[in-house]
Design a protein around this motif. Structure first.
Motif, PDB file in Angstrom:
ATOM      1  N   ILE A 211       0.851  -1.205   0.000  1.00 15.55           N
ATOM      2  CA  ILE A 211       0.000   0.000   0.000  1.00 15.55           C
ATOM      3  C   ILE A 211       0.884   1.251   0.000  1.00 15.55           C
ATOM      4  O   ILE A 211       1.787   1.374   0.818  1.00 15.55           O
ATOM      5  CB  ILE A 211      -0.932   0.028   1.234  1.00 15.55           C
ATOM      6  CG1 ILE A 211      -1.798  -1.235   1.251  1.00 15.55           C
ATOM      7  CG2 ILE A 211      -1.812   1.285   1.238  1.00 15.55           C
ATOM      8  CD1 ILE A 211      -2.574  -1.455   2.520  1.00 15.55           C
ATOM      9  N   CYS A 216      -2.950   6.820  -0.937  1.00 11.99           N
ATOM     10  CA  CYS A 216      -4.189   6.361  -0.282  1.00 11.99           C
ATOM     11  C   CYS A 216      -5.037   7.536   0.218  1.00 11.99           C
ATOM     12  O   CYS A 216      -4.530   8.444   0.871  1.00 11.99           O
ATOM     13  CB  CYS A 216      -3.804   5.454   0.893  1.00 11.99           C
ATOM     14  SG  CYS A 216      -5.205   4.948   1.895  1.00 11.99           S
ATOM     15  N   ILE A 217      -6.349   7.494  -0.099  1.00 11.05           N
ATOM     16  CA  ILE A 217      -7.254   8.563   0.370  1.00 11.05           C
ATOM     17  C   ILE A 217      -8.128   8.070   1.545  1.00 11.05           C
ATOM     18  O   ILE A 217      -9.120   8.697   1.892  1.00 11.05           O
ATOM     19  CB  ILE A 217      -8.145   9.088  -0.780  1.00 11.05           C
ATOM     20  CG1 ILE A 217      -8.857   7.908  -1.479  1.00 11.05           C
ATOM     21  CG2 ILE A 217      -7.361   9.942  -1.761  1.00 11.05           C
ATOM     22  CD1 ILE A 217     -10.048   8.294  -2.309  1.00 11.05           C
ATOM     23  N   LYS A 221     -12.280   1.160   1.010  1.00 11.57           N
ATOM     24  CA  LYS A 221     -12.879   0.181   0.074  1.00 11.57           C
ATOM     25  C   LYS A 221     -12.128  -1.148   0.067  1.00 11.57           C
ATOM     26  O   LYS A 221     -12.723  -2.206  -0.109  1.00 11.57           O
ATOM     27  CB  LYS A 221     -12.930   0.758  -1.341  1.00 11.57           C
ATOM     28  CG  LYS A 221     -14.001   1.813  -1.482  1.00 11.57           C
ATOM     29  CD  LYS A 221     -14.153   2.292  -2.899  1.00 11.57           C
ATOM     30  CE  LYS A 221     -15.309   3.279  -2.984  1.00 11.57           C
ATOM     31  NZ  LYS A 221     -15.294   4.082  -4.177  1.00 11.57           N
ATOM     32  N   CYS A 222     -10.816  -1.082   0.233  1.00 11.70           N
ATOM     33  CA  CYS A 222     -10.013  -2.313   0.197  1.00 11.70           C
ATOM     34  C   CYS A 222     -10.367  -3.246   1.363  1.00 11.70           C
ATOM     35  O   CYS A 222     -10.355  -4.475   1.218  1.00 11.70           O
ATOM     36  CB  CYS A 222      -8.526  -1.974   0.215  1.00 11.70           C
ATOM     37  SG  CYS A 222      -8.080  -0.844   1.544  1.00 11.70           S
ATOM     38  N   ILE A 239      -4.654   2.669   6.527  1.00 16.17           N
ATOM     39  CA  ILE A 239      -4.794   1.209   6.415  1.00 16.17           C
ATOM     40  C   ILE A 239      -3.588   0.507   7.034  1.00 16.17           C
ATOM     41  O   ILE A 239      -2.444   0.885   6.795  1.00 16.17           O
ATOM     42  CB  ILE A 239      -4.909   0.787   4.927  1.00 16.17           C
ATOM     43  CG1 ILE A 239      -6.035   1.571   4.237  1.00 16.17           C
ATOM     44  CG2 ILE A 239      -5.116  -0.724   4.783  1.00 16.17           C
ATOM     45  CD1 ILE A 239      -7.415   1.362   4.806  1.00 16.17           C
ATOM     46  N   CYS A 257      -9.167  -0.694  -5.310  1.00 19.97           N
ATOM     47  CA  CYS A 257      -8.665   0.625  -4.911  1.00 19.97           C
ATOM     48  C   CYS A 257      -8.849   1.653  -6.042  1.00 19.97           C
ATOM     49  O   CYS A 257      -8.311   1.489  -7.134  1.00 19.97           O
ATOM     50  CB  CYS A 257      -7.188   0.530  -4.525  1.00 19.97           C
ATOM     51  SG  CYS A 257      -6.526   2.145  -4.084  1.00 19.97           S
ATOM     52  N   LEU A 259      -7.638   4.576  -6.358  1.00 16.32           N
ATOM     53  CA  LEU A 259      -6.460   5.420  -6.615  1.00 16.32           C
ATOM     54  C   LEU A 259      -5.232   4.615  -7.045  1.00 16.32           C
ATOM     55  O   LEU A 259      -4.138   5.159  -7.120  1.00 16.32           O
ATOM     56  CB  LEU A 259      -6.130   6.214  -5.333  1.00 16.32           C
ATOM     57  CG  LEU A 259      -6.787   7.576  -5.137  1.00 16.32           C
ATOM     58  CD1 LEU A 259      -6.142   8.602  -6.062  1.00 16.32           C
ATOM     59  CD2 LEU A 259      -8.293   7.568  -5.355  1.00 16.32           C
ATOM     60  N   ALA A 261      -3.613   2.732  -5.253  1.00 17.55           N
ATOM     61  CA  ALA A 261      -2.640   2.881  -4.165  1.00 17.55           C
ATOM     62  C   ALA A 261      -2.123   1.516  -3.689  1.00 17.55           C
ATOM     63  O   ALA A 261      -1.207   1.450  -2.882  1.00 17.55           O
ATOM     64  CB  ALA A 261      -3.283   3.625  -3.007  1.00 17.55           C
TER      65      ALA A 261
HETATM   66  S1  SF4 Z   1      -8.999   1.395  -1.372  1.00 19.32           S
HETATM   67 FE1  SF4 Z   1      -7.061   2.427  -1.851  1.00 19.32          FE
HETATM   68  S2  SF4 Z   1      -7.432   4.543  -1.397  1.00 19.32           S
HETATM   69 FE2  SF4 Z   1      -9.061   3.402  -0.398  1.00 19.32          FE
HETATM   70  S3  SF4 Z   1      -8.295   2.993   1.690  1.00 19.32           S
HETATM   71 FE3  SF4 Z   1      -7.695   1.253   0.443  1.00 19.32          FE
HETATM   72  S4  SF4 Z   1      -5.636   1.741  -0.258  1.00 19.32           S
HETATM   73 FE4  SF4 Z   1      -6.531   3.646   0.452  1.00 19.32          FE
END
Ligand code: SF4
Ligand SMILES: Cc1cc2nc3c(=O)[nH]c(=O)nc-3n(C[C@H](O)[C@H](O)[C@H](O)COP(=O)(O)O)c2cc1C
Ligand code: SF4
Length: 294
Positions: A211, A216-217, A221-222, A239, A257, A259, A261
């Motif tokens: 990660i 990461c925002i 979702k992850c 996270i 994810c 982004l 990320a």
């Molecule tokens: S899905 Fe991506 S942006 Fe969202 S919390 Fe997880 S790592 Fe961060």
């Protein structure tokens, strides 16, 4: 007659077969409970899996267990699940049917492993089903997911045959068919046991999931798609990994994810060419099948 279907479906294929099975069983007046343990914190974050199972699984006569094939084996959480099953008394059925989904490369020895463990748990194995499905791992680093769009009718016709067997079973003298789930040759057994060591591969071979905290925002979702609750969110929403459950490289988080990320880190070219060489050699025939064969 009542049935329970317990599956571990990290990325959706196995639960899809479980759903087809539930519909078909209910059309045949067999009341069915379907449970997917993927993402269940009270399963993955407890030592005593049996307590969870006893609380959640309703009374049944026949138990179906569904698993994906990982590295030619029954995914190790499903092995643990079968070992944790209560004895087949007090509402737990004596009859069991394992089913597996695999990515069209090789189903390995997973169905046989499931059959043996279910027999060891005191159950009689009526049959076993393998289903050729999309290869979920290939989503993460190949242009196209391998073996996708498999015909559903084939699976449904084997499920119908399975239900015929369920309905004609004599509860007082059930034949154990687990030996019929050993459909691979000795070479495959040796290969699976010596080379394809799933747990070791998770630790040492599969690309690591990394990660990037700068990208990461903190949307979370992850976390919602991690089937083994390996990812958790801190108070500041960043996270973190849960050291009590290990990543099983389903790659759901990478795809979810928004982004980008999360990425697989390691020798991706090597991983890709390994999978490509396996795909070239893939010749499992029949792809989808019910055992014992008709
Ligand atoms: S899905 Fe991506 S942006 Fe969202 S919390 Fe997880 S790592 Fe961060
Ligand atoms: C870590 C990993 C290992 C896998 N190993 C195999 C394999 O050895 N042979 C194969 O044909 N498919 C393999 N697959 C593909 C899965 O078995 C297949 O996509 C399965 O249907 C996934 O089920 P699910 O969607 O319920 O998680 C693997 C997938 C992953 C993520
Ligand atoms: S961390 Fe990502 S790749 Fe690993 S098990 Fe969870 S969702 Fe799958």
């Amino acid at each position: 007659m009542k049935s329970a279907i317990i599956v571990f479906s990290p990325s959706g294929n196995t639960i899809q077969v479980g759903e087809l099975l539930k519909v078909a069983l209910e059309q045949n007046s067999i009341n069915t409970q379907l449970i997917n343990i993927a993402g269940k914190e009270n399963y993955f974050l407890t030592e005593d899996k049996q307590v969870f199972l006893q609380e959640i699984v309703k009374e049944h006569d026949i138990l179906f267990i569904g698993s994906p094939v990982y590295a030619h084996h029954l995914q190790y959480h499903v092995k643990d699940l079968i070992v944790s099953l209560p004895k087949p008394v007090n509402g737990w059925g004596k009859i069991a049917v394992p089913f597996i989904t695999y990515g069209g490369i090789n189903s390995g020895i997973a169905l046989d492993e499931a059959g043996k463990l279910l027999r060891k748990s005191g159950r009689k194995v009526l049959a076993g089903l393998k289903v050729s499905s999309s290869h979920r791992m290939t989503r993460a680093f190949m242009k196209e997911e391998y073996n996708k769009n498999q015909p559903e009718d084939k699976t449904i016709s084997f499920i119908e045959e399975l239900i015929k067997r369920v309905k004609s079973v004599d509860m007082n003298s059930i034949n154990d068919c687990s030996k019929h789930l050993k459909y691979q040759n000795i070479k495959m057994y040796l290969k699976a046991k010596i080379i394809f060591r799933e747990k070791v591969w998770h630790e040492k071979r599969y690309p690591k999931v990394v990660i990037d905290n700068d990208k990461c925002i903190k949307c979370g979702k992850c976390i919602n798609v991690c089937p083994v609750c390996h990812l958790k969110q801190n108070n500041d929403k960043s996270i973190e990994r849960n050291i009590n459950t290990q990543c099983i490289h389903c790659f759901n988080c990478i795809l979810k994810c928004p982004l980008k990320a999360i990425s697989p880190i390691g020798d991706l070219e090597k991983a890709k060419s390994f999978i490509e060489s396996m795909i070239k050699k893939a010749k499992e025939d029949p792809g989808t099948c019910l055992y014992p064969k008709i």
